[in-house]
Enzyme design. Structure first.
Site: not given
Ligand code: NAP
Ligand code: GLV
Length: 310
Positions: A225, A273
């Site tokens: 983000r 994005h």
């Molecule tokens: P997820 O499965 O919830 O994974 C989040 C990861 O971040 C976990 O490993 C978590 O640690 C870690 N984390 C959270 N808070 C932290 C902290 N304070 N310190 C260290 N590590 C921390 O989420 P995801 O599905 O992988 O997606 C991650 C993010 O990518 C989304 O929230 C979104 O903002 C972004 N995203 C962007 C796009 C885009 O198009 N640009 C698309 C999809 C997602 P733990 O494993 O220890 O809980």
């Molecule tokens: C995109 O940014 C998502 O969080 O899926």
């Protein structure tokens, strides 16, 4: 009893999504939310929905966030405390994110960013290749997106490191956790790929203090983000060559304002994005399964922990 579903997905064409949803969940009555609709609904499928969709609405069994990140939905505080929120886990996004991460890492590893600059100035130059054995890639966030990116980066043979909130074991990845281990995690990272969610703990985490923990000339790729990045600190770090470049799919204020220094910056690569898009068919299949799961009294994947914020 028919399952009532209300749907609002900003920026997506309802003419594509509604028929797909209705086909995948024929047992449900699925309607596009419109201003003034306060009729009962068991489930809300939403992305950037107006507050009015939730106002005065009782009886919701669950809300589905039609994206991976739930920061906006949580910040809007529109979903009553007792109503569970589910987010998209993968639904076709992880492979896109991983492709993007691989592209960005290879671009820096093979110095294509620098070769583009040479071409622009008409120079047939030679740049010393990077040594893959010393080209460490660090992934911040080892969730659904981060682990997929690690899996797809693995065949290239770079040393891979990952950082998360809780300690983890991931094959072929040196894992670090918590702020205490951040300096060791970052110490030799040449390209830092950020896939963290936006939470109270992560806002502004990509700042001058963190950049100082990286080796000189590292590159940063932010796919999480925009709010994770201190943009002034990034511009300073690029100006001082602490960082050699930044690849940004997300920025603090989207769309990026006209005249923002990122637009013309020679060391910034921007995309609007699009790293992980929510595709209709995959999303609809996941949501339909999840609704059926809930109707059976089970808990589908993707339950958001509101206290953690992701
Ligand atoms: P997820 O499965 O919830 O994974 C989040 C990861 O971040 C976990 O490993 C978590 O640690 C870690 N984390 C959270 N808070 C932290 C902290 N304070 N310190 C260290 N590590 C921390 O989420 P995801 O599905 O992988 O997606 C991650 C993010 O990518 C989304 O929230 C979104 O903002 C972004 N995203 C962007 C796009 C885009 O198009 N640009 C698309 C999809 C997602 P733990 O494993 O220890 O809980
Ligand atoms: C995109 O940014 C998502 O969080 O899926």
């Amino acid at each position: 009893m028919t399952i009532e579903v209300v749907y609002y997905n900003e920026g997506e064409d309802p003419a594509e999504w509604l028929p797909a949803l209705r086909q995948a969940l024929p047992e449900a009555n699925i309607r596009l939310w419109k201003e003034g609709d306060v009729a009962p609904a068991d489930y809300a499928l939403v992305w950037n929905a107006p507050k009015a969709l939730f106002e005065g609405r009782r009886g919701l069994k669950a809300v589905f966030n039609l994206a991976a990140g739930v920061d906006a939905l949580l910040a809007s505080e529109v979903v009553p405390e007792k109503v569970p929120i589910f987010r998209l886990e993968d639904a076709g996004m992880a492979v896109q994110i991983a492709e993007y991460a691989v592209y960005a890492v290879l671009r820096y590893f093979r110095r294509f960013d620098e070769y583009s600059k040479l071409q622009a100035t008409g120079q047939w130059g030679f740049l010393t290749p990077n040594d893959r054995n010393h080209f460490t890639v660090g992934i911040m966030g080892l969730g659904v997106m981060g682990t997929k990116a690690a899996t797809m980066l693995k065949p290239f043979g770079f040393p891979l490191k990952g950082w998360s909130r809780n300690p983890k074991t991931v094959p072929s990845l040196m894992c670090y956790a918590g702020l205490g281990e951040l300096p060791s995690f970052l110490s030799d990272v040449r390209v830092l790929v950020c896939l963290l969610p936006k939470t109270s703990e992560t806002v502004g985490i990509l700042n001058a203090d963190l950049f100082r923990m990286l080796p000189d000339g590292a590159a940063i790729v932010n796919l999480g983000r925009g709010a994770l990045m201190n943009e002034d600190d990034l511009l300073d770090a690029l100006a001082s060559r602490k960082l050699c470049g930044a690849t940004l799919d997300v920025v603090a204020n989207e769309p990026l304002s006209h005249g923002h220094p990122f637009w013309q910056h020679p060391d910034v690569m921007l995309t609007p994005h699009i790293a992980g898009l929510t595709f209709c068919d995959e999303t609809v299949a996941v949501v339909a399964q999840a609704v059926r799961c809930l109707e059976r009294g089970e808990v589908p994947p993707g339950l958001v922990d509101r206290t953690k914020g992701y």
